[in-house]
Every structure is written in C-alpha cells, then in structure tokens.
Design a protein around this motif. Structure first.
Motif, PDB file in Angstrom:
ATOM      1  N   ASP A  55      41.636  48.167  33.397  1.00  0.00           N
ATOM      2  CA  ASP A  55      40.561  48.229  34.340  1.00  0.00           C
ATOM      3  C   ASP A  55      39.952  47.726  35.416  1.00  0.00           C
ATOM      4  O   ASP A  55      39.131  47.675  35.725  1.00  0.00           O
ATOM      5  CB  ASP A  55      39.570  47.888  32.414  1.00  0.00           C
ATOM      6  CG  ASP A  55      39.411  48.819  31.509  1.00  0.00           C
ATOM      7  OD1 ASP A  55      40.043  50.242  31.582  1.00  0.00           O
ATOM      8  OD2 ASP A  55      38.947  48.183  30.618  1.00  0.00           O
ATOM      9  N   GLY A  56      41.235  46.907  36.067  1.00  0.00           N
ATOM     10  CA  GLY A  56      41.102  46.491  37.371  1.00  0.00           C
ATOM     11  C   GLY A  56      40.573  44.786  36.954  1.00  0.00           C
ATOM     12  O   GLY A  56      41.239  44.024  35.942  1.00  0.00           O
ATOM     13  N   LEU A  57      39.882  44.384  37.340  1.00  0.00           N
ATOM     14  CA  LEU A  57      39.490  42.394  37.271  1.00  0.00           C
ATOM     15  C   LEU A  57      38.753  42.726  35.873  1.00  0.00           C
ATOM     16  O   LEU A  57      37.640  43.055  35.668  1.00  0.00           O
ATOM     17  CB  LEU A  57      38.728  42.293  38.842  1.00  0.00           C
ATOM     18  CG  LEU A  57      39.266  42.433  39.609  1.00  0.00           C
ATOM     19  CD1 LEU A  57      38.738  42.138  41.442  1.00  0.00           C
ATOM     20  CD2 LEU A  57      40.796  41.537  40.524  1.00  0.00           C
ATOM     21  N   THR A  58      39.170  41.433  35.726  1.00  0.00           N
ATOM     22  CA  THR A  58      38.507  40.907  34.334  1.00  0.00           C
ATOM     23  C   THR A  58      37.067  39.324  34.636  1.00  0.00           C
ATOM     24  O   THR A  58      37.560  39.720  35.913  1.00  0.00           O
ATOM     25  CB  THR A  58      39.075  39.733  33.361  1.00  0.00           C
ATOM     26  OG1 THR A  58      39.605  39.277  34.276  1.00  0.00           O
ATOM     27  CG2 THR A  58      40.310  41.053  32.842  1.00  0.00           C
ATOM     28  N   LEU A  59      36.626  38.946  34.215  1.00  0.00           N
ATOM     29  CA  LEU A  59      35.493  37.989  33.965  1.00  0.00           C
ATOM     30  C   LEU A  59      36.916  37.150  34.522  1.00  0.00           C
ATOM     31  O   LEU A  59      36.177  36.716  35.508  1.00  0.00           O
ATOM     32  CB  LEU A  59      34.663  37.994  33.024  1.00  0.00           C
ATOM     33  CG  LEU A  59      34.310  36.220  33.276  1.00  0.00           C
ATOM     34  CD1 LEU A  59      32.788  36.579  34.440  1.00  0.00           C
ATOM     35  CD2 LEU A  59      33.518  36.167  31.872  1.00  0.00           C
ATOM     36  N   ILE A  60      37.365  36.707  33.762  1.00  0.00           N
ATOM     37  CA  ILE A  60      38.159  35.629  34.663  1.00  0.00           C
ATOM     38  C   ILE A  60      38.946  35.242  36.040  1.00  0.00           C
ATOM     39  O   ILE A  60      39.264  34.606  36.535  1.00  0.00           O
ATOM     40  CB  ILE A  60      39.276  35.295  33.484  1.00  0.00           C
ATOM     41  CG1 ILE A  60      39.130  34.992  32.268  1.00  0.00           C
ATOM     42  CG2 ILE A  60      40.236  34.197  34.092  1.00  0.00           C
ATOM     43  CD1 ILE A  60      38.254  34.054  31.926  1.00  0.00           C
ATOM     44  N   ASP A  61      39.399  36.776  35.910  1.00  0.00           N
ATOM     45  CA  ASP A  61      39.493  36.909  37.537  1.00  0.00           C
ATOM     46  C   ASP A  61      38.934  37.146  38.430  1.00  0.00           C
ATOM     47  O   ASP A  61      38.761  36.404  40.013  1.00  0.00           O
ATOM     48  CB  ASP A  61      40.490  38.649  37.708  1.00  0.00           C
ATOM     49  CG  ASP A  61      41.607  38.513  36.837  1.00  0.00           C
ATOM     50  OD1 ASP A  61      41.796  37.626  36.797  1.00  0.00           O
ATOM     51  OD2 ASP A  61      42.279  39.827  36.123  1.00  0.00           O
TER      52      ASP A  61
END
Length: 123
Positions: A55-61
């Motif tokens: 889905d693209g960037l995660t919160l961690i990213d």
C-alpha cells in the motif's frame, strides 16, 4: 534522535579551548550524527524486511524518513556552524544558535512523529 540532539547541547566555546579544540568538538558532533544516520538507515532496512506492504509507505517508513530528514538537517546545521567558526565567526553565537536549533529541532521532530502516529491511528 535524542543522542543526536544532545550533541548540540555540548559547549565548545570555553575560553581555555583553542580554535583547534573548538573545531574538534564540531568534528565529533559530525561523527555522532553520521553514526545516527547509519543506524537509522539500518533500522529502516531491518523494518522493511520484517514488515512488507503493497500500500505504499507504512507508519514505520514515515517515522524513519522523518528521522532521516531531521538528522540530515542537523548535519547541515553542524556544517554551517563549522563554516561560521572557521570563518572567524563568534563561537558564542554559534553555540547559542546550536542550543536554539536543538530545542526547536527536537520539538519539531516530536510534533511531526506525533502527527504521523495520530494520522495512522485515525485510519
């Protein structure tokens, strides 16, 4: 990020310090910031191997990218401070700007990370 911020709170303008020792303190700050950048990149790679998302960037990213951005800003501020000092600028003024920048940077980093977490919690 706290370790990197703490390097800006160290004094390097004592009268007993010569110009070489003052510059040495800035070199040490750059070394700590370089280490912090290295650790941030390594933890980001480790997180990407554990957490995969299509889905693209995660919160961690996003948190890692925020950390990298603020660390790079700290490196730029340190280089500018170093240039100011070797150019004959006042070490006292450079130190005052370092203190102010450290607190503003830490506050900005905290607000940015908090905002990212709150936005992720709403999804």
């Amino acid at each position: 990020m706290l370790v990197a911020t703490s390097t800006f709170l160290l004094s390097f303008r004592h009268e007993e310090l010569g110009p070489a020792e003052r510059l040495d303190a800035l070199y040490n700050r750059l070394a700590v910031l370089g280490g912090a950048l290295f650790v941030a990149v390594l933890t980001m790679q480790q997180a990407n191997t554990v957490i995969t998302s299509t889905d693209g960037l995660t919160l961690i990213d996003c948190l890692h990218l925020t950390t990298l951005t603020f660390l790079l800003a700290a490196v730029v501020a340190t280089v500018l401070s170093w240039r100011w000092t070797i150019g004959g600028g006042s070490p006292a003024r450079a130190e005052r700007l370092s203190y102010r920048g450290a607190w503003i940077g830490l506050l900005g980093y905290t607000v940015a990370c908090g905002t990212l977490v709150l936005l992720a919690a709403e999804k």
